[in-house]
Design an enzyme around this catalytic site. Structure first.
Site, mmCIF file in Angstrom:
data_model
loop_
_atom_site.group_PDB
_atom_site.id
_atom_site.type_symbol
_atom_site.label_atom_id
_atom_site.label_comp_id
_atom_site.label_asym_id
_atom_site.label_seq_id
_atom_site.Cartn_x
_atom_site.Cartn_y
_atom_site.Cartn_z
ATOM 1 N N GLU A 150 16.348 -26.872 -61.788
ATOM 2 C CA GLU A 150 16.747 -28.012 -60.965
ATOM 3 C C GLU A 150 16.397 -27.830 -59.490
ATOM 4 O O GLU A 150 17.256 -27.906 -58.610
ATOM 5 C CB GLU A 150 18.234 -28.315 -61.176
ATOM 6 C CG GLU A 150 18.532 -28.607 -62.649
ATOM 7 C CD GLU A 150 19.998 -28.931 -62.944
ATOM 8 O OE1 GLU A 150 20.833 -28.732 -62.067
ATOM 9 O OE2 GLU A 150 20.279 -29.381 -64.066
ATOM 10 N N ASN A 194 12.299 -25.676 -64.602
ATOM 11 C CA ASN A 194 13.044 -26.530 -65.518
ATOM 12 C C ASN A 194 13.754 -27.635 -64.736
ATOM 13 O O ASN A 194 14.400 -27.350 -63.738
ATOM 14 C CB ASN A 194 14.088 -25.615 -66.194
ATOM 15 C CG ASN A 194 14.687 -26.159 -67.456
ATOM 16 O OD1 ASN A 194 13.974 -26.748 -68.275
ATOM 17 N ND2 ASN A 194 15.983 -25.968 -67.636
ATOM 18 N N HIS A 234 18.020 -34.294 -70.832
ATOM 19 C CA HIS A 234 19.345 -34.879 -71.066
ATOM 20 C C HIS A 234 19.135 -36.395 -70.923
ATOM 21 O O HIS A 234 19.208 -36.940 -69.834
ATOM 22 C CB HIS A 234 20.352 -34.366 -70.036
ATOM 23 C CG HIS A 234 20.595 -32.896 -70.135
ATOM 24 N ND1 HIS A 234 21.239 -32.333 -71.218
ATOM 25 C CD2 HIS A 234 20.255 -31.875 -69.320
ATOM 26 C CE1 HIS A 234 21.293 -31.008 -71.040
ATOM 27 N NE2 HIS A 234 20.700 -30.712 -69.905
ATOM 28 N N GLU A 264 16.525 -28.672 -73.094
ATOM 29 C CA GLU A 264 17.971 -28.972 -73.150
ATOM 30 C C GLU A 264 18.247 -30.357 -73.726
ATOM 31 O O GLU A 264 19.135 -31.075 -73.273
ATOM 32 C CB GLU A 264 18.594 -28.885 -71.745
ATOM 33 C CG GLU A 264 18.321 -27.582 -71.032
ATOM 34 C CD GLU A 264 19.055 -27.437 -69.696
ATOM 35 O OE1 GLU A 264 19.977 -28.240 -69.413
ATOM 36 O OE2 GLU A 264 18.707 -26.520 -68.935
ATOM 37 N N ASP A 266 19.396 -33.631 -75.319
ATOM 38 C CA ASP A 266 20.547 -34.309 -75.909
ATOM 39 C C ASP A 266 20.549 -35.751 -75.387
ATOM 40 O O ASP A 266 19.744 -36.081 -74.519
ATOM 41 C CB ASP A 266 21.893 -33.589 -75.676
ATOM 42 C CG ASP A 266 22.235 -33.341 -74.215
ATOM 43 O OD1 ASP A 266 21.603 -33.955 -73.330
ATOM 44 O OD2 ASP A 266 23.141 -32.528 -73.950
HETATM 45 C C1 XIL Z 1 26.218 -26.645 -68.746
HETATM 46 C C2 XIL Z 1 26.887 -25.948 -69.906
HETATM 47 O O1 XIL Z 1 26.507 -26.533 -71.108
HETATM 48 C C3 XIL Z 1 28.382 -26.027 -69.734
HETATM 49 O O2 XIL Z 1 29.035 -25.298 -70.756
HETATM 50 C C4 XIL Z 1 28.753 -25.480 -68.369
HETATM 51 O O3 XIL Z 1 30.090 -25.609 -68.127
HETATM 52 C C5 XIL Z 1 28.017 -26.218 -67.271
HETATM 53 O O4 XIL Z 1 26.627 -26.119 -67.517
HETATM 54 N N1 XIL Z 1 21.771 -28.553 -67.020
HETATM 55 C C6 XIL Z 1 21.634 -27.187 -67.160
HETATM 56 C C7 XIL Z 1 22.645 -26.432 -67.919
HETATM 57 O O5 XIL Z 1 20.627 -26.615 -66.751
HETATM 58 O O6 XIL Z 1 22.809 -25.120 -67.443
HETATM 59 C C8 XIL Z 1 23.977 -27.143 -67.964
HETATM 60 O O7 XIL Z 1 24.816 -26.429 -68.856
HETATM 61 C C9 XIL Z 1 23.809 -28.580 -68.388
HETATM 62 C C10 XIL Z 1 22.923 -29.319 -67.424
#
Ligand code: XIL
Length: 352
Positions: A150, A194, A234, A264, A266
């Site tokens: 990020e 990422n 996401h 990641e 979802d």
């Molecule tokens: C999230 C985890 O899934 C949670 O359990 C934690 O509390 C907070 O972080 N982007 C990312 C991840 O790069 O590291 C994040 O993960 C979700 C968003």
């Protein structure tokens, strides 16, 4: 394809093809499926046998939801607490899976002491020591790292460098430093930058694609050893995927000599209809559109979802539904049954 079939078909060595160098050399070996995996929650990994079983059945790859984040690993300047990542890599290796590393330089999940770092010398020393120590410890065992997570800001229409303890002392150069240090600590690992918000048909997402491409060009011009761009993916359920623009973006990224992967995945479903069938269908459609847009251009080196079952997901932390229904962002429902999203993913990773 189920993981078991994959292992039989490709042989255990097939998993190693995932690492970039080996992958390229082995293109002739008719190993056509893309490694699939999921982020793992450390709590249920220790207590929920059905959860373990689902991971073993479906995944070639795992990544810790936490564990390697600074807040977990570095409670104090002198401590490195490896309990979670060691537990996960032991589980992975015992079951023929590989573990990805997430993440080395991020603005969030920082312990208080590290947020106090000041000045170029102290900040760069701490970042380098951390990366040397952690990547070095798992050298040869973690084949892919989210080195920088990020990097892009998200506070208005102009997308720039995200503020963090790293960028405030080192500017954009923290990215160079992180990648060079990771490269020296493990010359064979795939090093990934990422980020999120790169997929939608919105002005904001389009600005983020442009900003990411500009950043990747600058990194290439400075010979920073980045190998791949990770789409966190996401996906906001209520936003269309811009298939054409995503394909064009992937092709521009490939032209810079980089691979892509999905890290990641979802679907953020807080704004989607309550009805499960309808909701699951839209979620699967979003996932299909993203994977299709990438596959039209190239084969991603991996596809990982951020969790495997709706039973354990980060989504309600930020995107709880107002109607009281549980979120359904992931490929398996809370009882480990496959949802349409899982079928879409399987088709995409098998058919490449
Ligand atoms: C999230 C985890 O899934 C949670 O359990 C934690 O509390 C907070 O972080 N982007 C990312 C991840 O790069 O590291 C994040 O993960 C979700 C968003």
């Amino acid at each position: 394809m189920r993981r078991r079939d994959f292992v039989t078909a490709a042989g255990a060595a097939g998993l190693a093809l995932w690492t970039r160098g080996l992958f390229e050399g082995a293109a002739a070996e008719s190993h056509s499926s893309i490694p699939f995996g999921a982020a793992v929650n450390d709590g249920p990994l220790q207590t929920d046998a059905a959860y373990q079983k689902a991971l073993i059945e479906h995944c070639h790859l795992v990544v810790g939801e936490g564990g390697l984040k600074w807040a977990d690993l570095r409670p104090s300047p002198s401590q490195y607490v490896y309990d979670q990542p060691d537990r996960l890599i032991t589980f992975a290796e015992a079951n023929g899976m590989k573990m990805r590393g997430h993440t080395l330089a991020w603005y969030a999940a920082m312990p208080d002491w590290a947020l106090q770092l000041k000045g170029e010398a102290e900040t760069s020393r701490e970042l380098m020591t951390h990366i040397e120590t952690v990547v070095g410890r798992y050298k040869g065992r973690i084949p892919s790292w989210d080195v920088v997570n990020e990097a892009l800001s998200d506070d208005g229409p102009r997308v720039g460098l995200r503020e963090s303890v790293w960028s405030s002392s080192l500017g954009e150069y923290y990215i160079d430093l992180a990648f060079h240090t990771a490269r020296a600590a493990d010359p064979n690992a795939q090093l990934v930058i990422n980020d999120y918000g790169l997929e939608a048909a919105t002005a904001k997402s389009s600005a983020r694609r442009r900003a990411m491409l500009d950043l990747l060009r600058r990194l290439r011009d400075r010979d920073v050893p980045v190998q791949a761009l990770g789409f966190q993916a996401h996906l906001p359920g209520n936003e269309e995927i811009d298939k054409d623009e995503v394909s064009r973006f992937v092709s521009d990224v490939k032209d810079l000599g980089l691979d892509v992967l999905v890290t990641e995945l979802d679907v953020i479903d807080d704004q989607l209809p309550a009805d499960f069938k309808e909701r699951d269908a839209i979620a699967a459609k979003r996932v299909g559109a993203l994977l299709g847009a990438i596959l039209d251009v190239t084969r991603p080196t991996a596809v990982l979802t951020w969790g495997i079952t709706d039973r354990y997901t980060w989504v309600p932390i930020w995107y709880k539904r107002s109607d009281g229904y549980a979120n359904r962002p992931l490929p398996l429902d809370e009882n480990y049954r496959e949802k349409p999203m899982m079928r879409t993913i399987k088709q995409a990773v098998a058919g490449a």
